[in-house]
Design a protein around this motif. Sequence first.
Motif, mmCIF file in Angstrom:
data_model
loop_
_atom_site.group_PDB
_atom_site.id
_atom_site.type_symbol
_atom_site.label_atom_id
_atom_site.label_comp_id
_atom_site.label_asym_id
_atom_site.label_seq_id
_atom_site.Cartn_x
_atom_site.Cartn_y
_atom_site.Cartn_z
ATOM 1 N N GLU A 1 35.946 79.119 87.396
ATOM 2 C CA GLU A 1 36.735 77.982 87.898
ATOM 3 C C GLU A 1 35.815 76.811 88.219
ATOM 4 O O GLU A 1 36.116 75.666 87.905
ATOM 5 C CB GLU A 1 37.534 78.400 89.135
ATOM 6 C CG GLU A 1 38.413 77.320 89.702
ATOM 7 C CD GLU A 1 39.647 77.020 88.857
ATOM 8 O OE1 GLU A 1 40.199 75.909 89.021
ATOM 9 O OE2 GLU A 1 40.066 77.857 88.054
ATOM 10 N N HIS A 2 34.676 77.078 88.844
ATOM 11 C CA HIS A 2 33.693 76.015 89.133
ATOM 12 C C HIS A 2 33.193 75.393 87.828
ATOM 13 O O HIS A 2 33.069 74.181 87.723
ATOM 14 C CB HIS A 2 32.505 76.563 89.931
ATOM 15 C CG HIS A 2 32.727 76.607 91.399
ATOM 16 N ND1 HIS A 2 32.741 75.490 92.190
ATOM 17 C CD2 HIS A 2 32.963 77.645 92.229
ATOM 18 C CE1 HIS A 2 32.950 75.830 93.445
ATOM 19 N NE2 HIS A 2 33.087 77.135 93.493
ATOM 20 N N GLU B 1 23.187 61.525 80.622
ATOM 21 C CA GLU B 1 23.465 60.714 81.813
ATOM 22 C C GLU B 1 24.584 61.314 82.656
ATOM 23 O O GLU B 1 24.537 61.255 83.886
ATOM 24 C CB GLU B 1 23.816 59.279 81.419
ATOM 25 C CG GLU B 1 22.645 58.486 80.901
ATOM 26 C CD GLU B 1 21.475 58.427 81.875
ATOM 27 O OE1 GLU B 1 21.684 58.297 83.102
ATOM 28 O OE2 GLU B 1 20.328 58.523 81.400
ATOM 29 N N ALA B 2 25.586 61.905 81.995
ATOM 30 C CA ALA B 2 26.669 62.555 82.749
ATOM 31 C C ALA B 2 26.112 63.701 83.577
ATOM 32 O O ALA B 2 26.483 63.878 84.746
ATOM 33 C CB ALA B 2 27.759 63.045 81.797
ATOM 34 N N GLU C 1 35.322 69.521 83.183
ATOM 35 C CA GLU C 1 36.345 68.468 83.125
ATOM 36 C C GLU C 1 35.794 67.148 83.649
ATOM 37 O O GLU C 1 35.987 66.092 83.034
ATOM 38 C CB GLU C 1 37.572 68.872 83.946
ATOM 39 C CG GLU C 1 38.394 69.979 83.324
ATOM 40 C CD GLU C 1 39.496 70.474 84.242
ATOM 41 O OE1 GLU C 1 39.869 69.761 85.201
ATOM 42 O OE2 GLU C 1 39.999 71.590 84.001
ATOM 43 N N LEU C 2 35.114 67.198 84.769
ATOM 44 C CA LEU C 2 34.535 65.984 85.351
ATOM 45 C C LEU C 2 33.461 65.414 84.423
ATOM 46 O O LEU C 2 33.408 64.209 84.184
ATOM 47 C CB LEU C 2 33.950 66.276 86.722
ATOM 48 C CG LEU C 2 33.266 65.106 87.423
ATOM 49 C CD1 LEU C 2 34.202 63.908 87.555
ATOM 50 C CD2 LEU C 2 32.755 65.536 88.789
ATOM 51 N N ARG C 3 32.642 66.282 83.881
ATOM 52 C CA ARG C 3 31.591 65.852 82.956
ATOM 53 C C ARG C 3 32.199 65.132 81.758
ATOM 54 O O ARG C 3 31.703 64.082 81.334
ATOM 55 C CB ARG C 3 30.781 67.071 82.504
ATOM 56 C CG ARG C 3 29.607 66.758 81.623
ATOM 57 C CD ARG C 3 28.803 68.046 81.354
ATOM 58 N NE ARG C 3 27.665 67.769 80.531
ATOM 59 C CZ ARG C 3 27.677 67.776 79.195
ATOM 60 N NH1 ARG C 3 28.780 68.047 78.542
ATOM 61 N NH2 ARG C 3 26.582 67.502 78.517
ATOM 62 N N ALA C 4 33.291 65.665 81.210
ATOM 63 C CA ALA C 4 33.951 65.047 80.053
ATOM 64 C C ALA C 4 34.472 63.656 80.398
ATOM 65 O O ALA C 4 34.354 62.716 79.597
ATOM 66 C CB ALA C 4 35.083 65.939 79.556
ATOM 67 N N THR D 1 39.920 70.867 93.360
ATOM 68 C CA THR D 1 39.698 70.142 92.106
ATOM 69 C C THR D 1 40.801 69.123 91.863
ATOM 70 O O THR D 1 40.530 67.973 91.508
ATOM 71 C CB THR D 1 39.628 71.144 90.928
ATOM 72 O OG1 THR D 1 38.600 72.095 91.215
ATOM 73 C CG2 THR D 1 39.321 70.445 89.630
ATOM 74 N N GLU D 2 42.038 69.541 92.055
ATOM 75 C CA GLU D 2 43.173 68.636 91.823
ATOM 76 C C GLU D 2 43.149 67.453 92.784
ATOM 77 O O GLU D 2 43.408 66.321 92.383
ATOM 78 C CB GLU D 2 44.495 69.398 91.923
ATOM 79 C CG GLU D 2 44.719 70.364 90.774
ATOM 80 C CD GLU D 2 44.617 69.704 89.407
ATOM 81 O OE1 GLU D 2 45.294 68.688 89.178
ATOM 82 O OE2 GLU D 2 43.822 70.192 88.573
ATOM 83 N N ARG D 3 42.839 67.704 94.039
ATOM 84 C CA ARG D 3 42.777 66.600 95.016
ATOM 85 C C ARG D 3 41.715 65.584 94.630
ATOM 86 O O ARG D 3 41.927 64.378 94.744
ATOM 87 C CB ARG D 3 42.491 67.132 96.416
ATOM 88 C CG ARG D 3 43.694 67.613 97.128
ATOM 89 C CD ARG D 3 43.389 67.810 98.589
ATOM 90 N NE ARG D 3 44.488 68.527 99.214
ATOM 91 C CZ ARG D 3 44.566 68.760 100.499
ATOM 92 N NH1 ARG D 3 43.619 68.345 101.314
ATOM 93 N NH2 ARG D 3 45.591 69.407 100.995
ATOM 94 N N LEU D 4 40.570 66.085 94.216
ATOM 95 C CA LEU D 4 39.496 65.179 93.827
ATOM 96 C C LEU D 4 39.870 64.371 92.591
ATOM 97 O O LEU D 4 39.579 63.179 92.506
ATOM 98 C CB LEU D 4 38.201 65.954 93.599
ATOM 99 C CG LEU D 4 37.534 66.490 94.866
ATOM 100 C CD1 LEU D 4 36.366 67.393 94.512
ATOM 101 C CD2 LEU D 4 37.084 65.366 95.782
ATOM 102 N N LYS D 5 40.531 65.012 91.625
ATOM 103 C CA LYS D 5 40.951 64.288 90.418
ATOM 104 C C LYS D 5 41.960 63.198 90.755
ATOM 105 O O LYS D 5 41.844 62.073 90.253
ATOM 106 C CB LYS D 5 41.573 65.263 89.411
ATOM 107 C CG LYS D 5 40.575 66.029 88.596
ATOM 108 C CD LYS D 5 41.282 66.638 87.403
ATOM 109 C CE LYS D 5 41.232 68.126 87.477
ATOM 110 N NZ LYS D 5 41.921 68.822 86.413
#
Length: 195
Positions: free
Chosen positions: A118-119, A152-153, A125-128, A61-65
């Motif tokens: 966790e998922h 849409e998100a 977080e990504l949705r927000a 998750t952190e790497r993707l962010k």
Amino acid sequence: MSQQDRRLEVSEAAWRVIVREGLDRASMRAIAQEMNCTTGVVTHYFRNKQELILFALHQVTERLKVRMQVAIENVAGIDRLATMLLSFLPLDQERQEILRVWVAFLGYAVGRDGLMEEHRQSAAELRAVIIQELQALQSKGLIQADLVPQVEANALLALVNGIGIDTLIQADHLGPGQQEAIIHRYIAGMVTGQC
């Protein structure tokens, strides 16, 4: 080397084993062998496989962010949304490995509440972030005013997740160019009203 650095090193070894052999074979022993150390060294930093998997999932998750934040620097408007979404697609070797690990974690998380949570948190977080981006685009008149950012998100997350998983199934038919084209086509529909 600090304890956190050592935990990251163990996590990265787990990633390599998972990418190469799958999550079911990523035992504490296999991870120790990957690091050329004893199982005791691995268990010093992680009590069990689930704790290690949870930590490694957090690292995904952190790497993707971080990847997304770097990608969208100096990008504005509708291109920023496209860049944000493309940063999660398996367009290169590193992101293909991240996807394999993420999918393996997702399968492993079924029936394990801590991992599934966790998922859920990562997705929330990504949705927000995507909702915030869509609201900003709407306020600037760059996408349709009648779109509902929350809906849409959800659609965009489903699209990115679906593309990612489909590349694992049919990589020869869904290359980087096609992945990008699908994202751009959907976003263009948000502008024109034909998505």
